[in-house]
Write a protein that holds these residues in place. Structure first.
Motif, PDB file in Angstrom:
ATOM      1  N   GLN A  25       0.874  -1.229  -0.057  1.00 35.20           N
ATOM      2  CA  GLN A  25      -0.126  -0.170  -0.057  1.00 35.20           C
ATOM      3  C   GLN A  25       0.938   1.326   0.033  1.00 35.20           C
ATOM      4  OE1 GLN A  25      -3.715  -0.116   2.504  1.00 35.20           O
ATOM      5  NE2 GLN A  25      -2.669  -1.482   3.648  1.00 35.20           N
ATOM      6  N   ALA A  26       0.516   2.256  -0.658  1.00 38.96           N
ATOM      7  CA  ALA A  26       1.174   3.465  -0.442  1.00 38.96           C
ATOM      8  C   ALA A  26      -0.072   4.815  -1.016  1.00 38.96           C
ATOM      9  CB  ALA A  26       2.184   3.501  -1.574  1.00 38.96           C
ATOM     10  N   SER A  38      -8.631  -2.737  -3.494  1.00 37.29           N
ATOM     11  CA  SER A  38      -9.873  -2.711  -4.116  1.00 37.29           C
ATOM     12  C   SER A  38     -11.001  -2.863  -2.917  1.00 37.29           C
ATOM     13  CB  SER A  38     -10.050  -3.631  -5.078  1.00 37.29           C
ATOM     14  OG  SER A  38     -10.128  -5.102  -4.615  1.00 37.29           O
ATOM     15  N   ALA A  39     -12.305  -2.409  -3.367  1.00 37.11           N
ATOM     16  CA  ALA A  39     -13.352  -2.898  -2.492  1.00 37.11           C
ATOM     17  C   ALA A  39     -13.593  -4.342  -2.203  1.00 37.11           C
ATOM     18  CB  ALA A  39     -14.632  -1.997  -3.017  1.00 37.11           C
ATOM     19  N   ASN A  59      -5.449  -6.901  -6.997  1.00 36.66           N
ATOM     20  CA  ASN A  59      -6.411  -6.295  -5.829  1.00 36.66           C
ATOM     21  C   ASN A  59      -5.863  -5.213  -5.115  1.00 36.66           C
ATOM     22  OD1 ASN A  59      -8.469  -8.430  -6.426  1.00 36.66           O
ATOM     23  ND2 ASN A  59      -7.152  -9.797  -5.314  1.00 36.66           N
ATOM     24  N   ARG A  60      -4.817  -4.528  -5.698  1.00 36.53           N
ATOM     25  CA  ARG A  60      -4.149  -3.417  -5.128  1.00 36.53           C
ATOM     26  C   ARG A  60      -4.414  -2.619  -6.544  1.00 36.53           C
ATOM     27  NH1 ARG A  60      -0.639  -7.399  -2.578  1.00 36.53           N
ATOM     28  NH2 ARG A  60      -0.911  -7.261  -0.535  1.00 36.53           N
ATOM     29  N   VAL A 111      -1.340  -6.067 -13.849  1.00 38.29           N
ATOM     30  CA  VAL A 111      -2.404  -5.948 -12.637  1.00 38.29           C
ATOM     31  C   VAL A 111      -2.913  -7.489 -12.361  1.00 38.29           C
ATOM     32  CG1 VAL A 111      -3.037  -3.874 -13.800  1.00 38.29           C
ATOM     33  CG2 VAL A 111      -4.044  -5.934 -14.562  1.00 38.29           C
ATOM     34  N   GLY A 112      -2.321  -8.200 -12.794  1.00 36.60           N
ATOM     35  CA  GLY A 112      -2.902  -9.589 -12.325  1.00 36.60           C
ATOM     36  C   GLY A 112      -3.656 -10.420 -13.266  1.00 36.60           C
TER      37      GLY A 112
END
Length: 391
Positions: A106-107, A126-127, A156-157, A197-198
């Motif tokens: 996280q940042a 993400s939500a 998911n980030r 992004v995955g």
């Protein structure tokens, strides 16, 4: 005597002012250190192939990913605060960073208000992550092995994101997030910077488009519930063997605490891929050359389920969970239908956690899975013990 009294009063006033100034701003160093012993065995025995991947030894971040971080706030008055958080993961077995990013977990920075909620900007969860509240397993038994947008994987980030979270209103709280994609950042030659992004269409891909993530939470007494919708668009064509249709996910989950036992339920759907999925073949073992896990395409669909039961036992918590996902992957293999080469994922998980203190817990777990990554007859077994300490 009067001069000494005035001097003492002035010094006390100075200390009080300094204390008030310090109280207005706070910075916290925090983290989790998680390590233990684990055993894994994955096997694929079908169509003449007989492949096995086994490993045992030190395991890092089984219950909680090992990390350290800084978070802080400054009181701006009238209930308004400036906030920030910087968080990095690491492998306790080697001491290496979990990513080549400086703060990959996280940042972000932003503003928070008791009356108006919070608005933050940066790299954030993400939500789908924030609203998945049910009791869960870990490793192969984690819900992100069947659900998209639920785990802590790259997708998911959300980079370059703006996130608004409302205050709690009668137990309800809403989340609205928008990620601008790579178009907001340019390289020296003028092209949009690339960011992985995955897994959306079954492969890791670059050139991320915009991200929309919406969520709703409720907490009231014995009941908690969450729901989310995520949409990840991409640039270009020919992604994962099909066109670049946006991947979407929605889920709804809830739990009820009967005091003797707590029941958790979740259901969701993925379309055009699985955002931030943690259940690909490469997440379990390297079966290079077998051509497994290629059942994704732009028309991919899946339905995902989770059932969990947890209960207090001997001072700790015992959890049993089942994850299940069925899909249309049997019709989507490149070059033709996969037929019976694909199957529905099932995972069965059991763990026990015992707190040694408020910050330290020991745990043990076991998991069995079938048709992992939607590959029929790809099976796995995991077991282990560990220690998790937070600071």
């Amino acid at each position: 005597m009067l001069k000494k009294t005035l001097l003492a009063a002035a010094l006390l006033a100075g200390f009080a002012a300094a204390g008030a100034a310090r109280a207005e701003t706070s910075i916290t160093l925090y983290g989790i250190v998680d390590a233990g012993y684990g055993y894994q065995n994955y096997k694929y025995d079908r169509g003449g192939a007989d492949a096995t991947a086994k490993s045992s030894g030190l395991r890092d971040g089984t219950l909680n990913g090992s990390r350290f971080g800084l978070k802080g706030s400054e009181d701006l008055g009238d209930g308004l605060r400036a906030i920030f958080q910087l968080e990095q993961g690491f492998d306790i077995g080697t001491g290496q960073s979990s990513s080549d990013r400086q703060f990959h977990r996280q940042a972000f920075a932003g503003l928070s208000s008791d009356a108006w909620g919070s608005l933050t900007m940066g790299r954030q969860y993400s939500a789908g992550v924030d609203t998945f509240l049910v009791d869960n397993g870990f490793n192969m038994g984690d819900a992100d092995k069947v659900f998209g947008s639920m785990g802590m994987n790259e997708g998911n980030r959300v980079d370059n994101s703006f996130k608004y979270t409302t205050p709690s209103l009668s137990g309800f709280q809403a989340i609205v997030m928008y990620g601008t994609g790579d178009s907001g950042r340019l390289t020296a030659d003028g092209y949009a910077a690339s960011a992985t992004v995955g897994r959306a269409n079954g492969v890791s891909f670059d050139d991320r488009g915009s991200r929309v993530s919406l969520g709703l939470l409720y907490a009231g007494g014995s009941i908690s519930a969450g729901a989310s919708y995520d949409r990840q668009s991409v640039y270009g064509d020919d992604i994962g063997g099909g066109d670049a249709s946006a991947a979407t996910n929605w889920q709804i989950n809830g739990s009820y605490d009967f005091e003797v036992v707590k029941l958790s339920l979740a259901y969701g759907q993925d379309r055009h891929g699985k955002i931030g999925w943690g259940g690909s073949v490469e997440d379990f073992a390297d079966f290079e050359g077998l051509g497994l896990g290629n059942f994704f395409g732009t028309d991919f669909k899946s339905n995902n389920y989770h059932v969990g039961l947890s209960a207090p036992v001997a001072g700790g918590t015992l959890y049993a969970g089942w994850g299940y996902s069925t899909s249309n992957a049997d019709d989507l293999a490149p070059g033709g239908a996969a037929g019976d080469l694909s199957g529905s994922i099932s995972t069965y998980h059991l763990n026990y956690m015992y707190p040694l203190s408020k910050r330290t817990s020991v745990y043990a777990y076991g998991t069995y899975g079938r048709n992992l990554a939607y590959v029929r007859d790809l099976k796995g077994t995991e077991a282990g013990v560990g220690l998790s300490h937070s600071f």
